[in-house]
Scaffold this active site. Structure first.
Site, short mmCIF file in Angstrom:
data_model
loop_
_atom_site.label_atom_id
_atom_site.label_comp_id
_atom_site.label_asym_id
_atom_site.label_seq_id
_atom_site.Cartn_x
_atom_site.Cartn_y
_atom_site.Cartn_z
N CYS A 1 -1.41 9.38 3.60
CA CYS A 1 -1.43 8.99 2.18
C CYS A 1 -2.68 9.53 1.52
CB CYS A 1 -1.37 7.48 2.06
SG CYS A 1 -2.65 6.67 3.01
N GLU B 1 0.88 -1.17 0.00
CA GLU B 1 0.00 0.00 0.00
C GLU B 1 0.91 1.21 0.00
OE1 GLU B 1 -3.31 -0.68 2.77
OE2 GLU B 1 -2.51 -2.70 2.91
#
Ligand code: NAD
Length: 534
Positions: A326, A292
């Site tokens: 993020c 990720e």
């Protein structure tokens, strides 16, 4: 450890507090005092359930007060990396035979303990990574959510739905664990992502080696301690801190490693993917990589948007935890018809943000994580000054910590560096779009595809964004940060990772391999079995 069957209630998210209640505030203030009294302790490795001294050590510091040492953490030698892999391999042979119920119980017990001592974890997050209080509480709540959610998911996967009946055969499917997994989390969701990836690995029957981020290794050490206090068998979870390029790569490349669960930057994710693709002699499997990675997330503001709501959403998503998410909004793409009006509201809202040490002012924007990050972010600010018009911030904020002013740079071209590269700090690029079609085109013109948002009053535009805005997590008329476990499974496309969905129904499958068994039986028996199988 309890092993009796339990009734499991439906999953619900842990509530997040905003600390407007004086009792909540006092509780965290007291926890901060307790946490400060315990700073500077030393944290050894944990291999096969034993605490062992490492070859070297590093300090984890408070980014708001770089002189304050949060903990001194041991670093693994090459020999200790190998010992941890052996210990995990041996533990896996035993752990994989335990029932899903037994394994899930460790996660339920951990969630309950963390809930009881929430503000101690929150205080540690404030001190080790500089989180504002509400962000710390959200991180701890998400850690609890992952534990509660993955425990339930493991129970669900233990009883898959029946397969299509086939005359003369009884068929069934089980999800087996993979083997030894290396878990490499980032520092930004220092608790939630670290505990989420680790618990997903072990609840499915794998043995894990946790290599924490060096910026948040103390909270990881405390979590590993908690799991052992709860009776997790030795070797199932090993704690092997150290430098990414040495300890991390030694773990990733070793033939005993079966999978890697990574969350972090694009560059490191791609390197891990490449290294893991090689098959050293004696390795009997293709390593699985769950990665990720980063984002360059956009909020689109259409000409029919509620501008006050859009400004509030952009400010929260761009500057919450200093833009170190993020999912943070790093591009605001605004229709030319409302561009000036949007900026007129945005700039004073950004200038009103206070930057300070969150252990003193819990609501302030805190520091960025370390000196190197501050340097990189300020480098991007300088690039941005040449690529657009600086409207707010633009430099260091006062204080001994790594404080950076919330920064707005307007009139940025869609393909400018600050509109394309992940900065991971409190820096927003504002881009003028000709119209809605152009705004969507600009939003999708990135190698990433993690989160995005649209503010618009038009049903047609909201529907088009749902179809055309290419991100893993899209938000309509709300900010693009703050996904909740269960309700908003999280993870993105393209260079944002391997398309996994943390906190969703597909996630645990990534830590398993499915085995189908088909047994020849008399036709009637097969019918009976198919009807009765669970
Ligand atoms: P990073 O890539 O620098 O480090 C992540 C982890 O990888 C750390 O534990 C680090 O020690 C380790 N590492 C570094 N080099 C390594 C190597 N060569 N081999 C093996 N391991 C190595 O990222 P970070 O600064 O900790 O975190 C910020 C990044 O994480 C941002 O890019 C952010 O977008 C991303 N992130 C993504 C998600 C998501 O869900 N997609 C969530 C949080 C953070």
């Amino acid at each position: 450890m309890l092993t009796a069957p339990r009734t499991v209630s439906p999953f619900r998210n842990e509530p997040i507090r905003d600390f407007s209640d004086p009792a909540d505030r006092r509780s965290l203030e007291e926890a901060l005092v307790r946490a400060r009294a315990g700073l500077g302790r030393s944290y050894p490795l944990v291999i096969d359930g034993e605490k062992v001294r490492g070859a070297g050590r590093f300090t984890s510091i408070n980014p708001a007060r770089p002189d304050e040492v949060v903990g001194v953490v041991d670093e693994a030698s090459a020999a200790q990396v190998s010992q941890a892999l052996d210990a995990a391999t041996a533990a896996f042979a035993r752990w994989k035979t335990r029932s899903a119920e037994e394994r899930a119980e460790f996660l339920f017990a951990a969630a309950a303990r963390i809930r009881e001592t929430k503000d101690d974890w929150n205080a540690l997050l404030v001190l080790e990574v500089g989180k504002p209080w509400i962000e710390a509480d959200a991180d701890t709540a998400e850690a609890i959510d992952f534990l509660e959610f993955y425990a339930r998911e493991a129970l669900r996967l233990a009883h898959p739905p029946p397969l299509t009946p086939i005359a003369g055969e009884k068929n069934w499917l089980t999800y087996l664990p993979l083997g030894v997994g290396v878990v490499i989390p980032p520092w930004n969701f220092a608790f939630a992502i670290m505990a989420g990836m680790t618990s997903a690995a072990i609840v499915t029957g794998n043995a894990a080696i946790l290599k924490p981020s060096s910026d948040s290794a103390v909270i990881a050490a405390r979590f590993v301690d908690l799991m052992h206090e709860l009776g997790l068998p030795p070797g199932v979870l090993n704690f092997v801190p150290g430098d990414g390029p040495t300890v991390g790569e030694a773990l990733v490349t070793d033939r005993r490693t079966r999978f890697v669960a990574f969350t972090g930057s694009k560059g490191v994710g791609l390197r891990i993917n490449e290294l893991a693709a090689k098959t050293p002699p004696g390795q009997r499997w293709i390593k699985r990589v769950i990665a990720e990675m980063g984002g360059k997330d956009a909020i689109v503001v259409a000409d029919d948007a509620d501008l006050d709501a859009a400004v509030a959403g952009v400010v929260a998503a761009a500057y919450g935890f200093s833009g170190q998410k993020c999912s943070a909004c790093s591009r605001a793409i605004v229709d030319a018809a409302v561009y000036d009006a949007f900026l007129a509201k945005l700039v004073p809202a950004v200038e009103a943000l206070r930057v300070a040490d969150p252990s003193v002012d819990g609501a302030a924007v805190g520091p960025v994580i370390n000196a190197k990050a501050a340097e990189v972010i300020l480098g991007y600010v300088e690039v941005g000054k040449g690529e657009g018009r600086l409207l707010a911030g633009g430099g260091r904020a006062p204080g001994a910590g790594f404080f950076i002013e919330p920064t707005v740079i307007a009139d940025v071209a869609p393909r400018a560096r600050i509109a394309q590269e992940e900065i991971f700090g409190p820096v927003l690029a504002v881009i003028r779009a000709r119209d809605f079609d152009h705004a969507l085109e600009v939003a999708n013109d990135t190698e990433f595809g993690l989160t995005g948002a649209l503010y618009s009053a038009s049903e047609e535009r909201l529907r088009r964004a749902a179809d055309e805005f290419f991100v893993g997590n899209l938000y309509l008329n709300r900010k693009c940060t703050g996904a909740l476990v269960g309700g908003q499974p999280f993870g993105g496309f393209n260079m944002s990772g391997t398309d996994s969905k943390a906190g969703g129904y597909d996630y645990l499958l990534l830590f398993t391999q499915a085995k189908t068994v088909s047994r020849k039986v008399a036709a009637e028996a097969a019918d009976d079995l198919a009807a009765g199988m669970d």
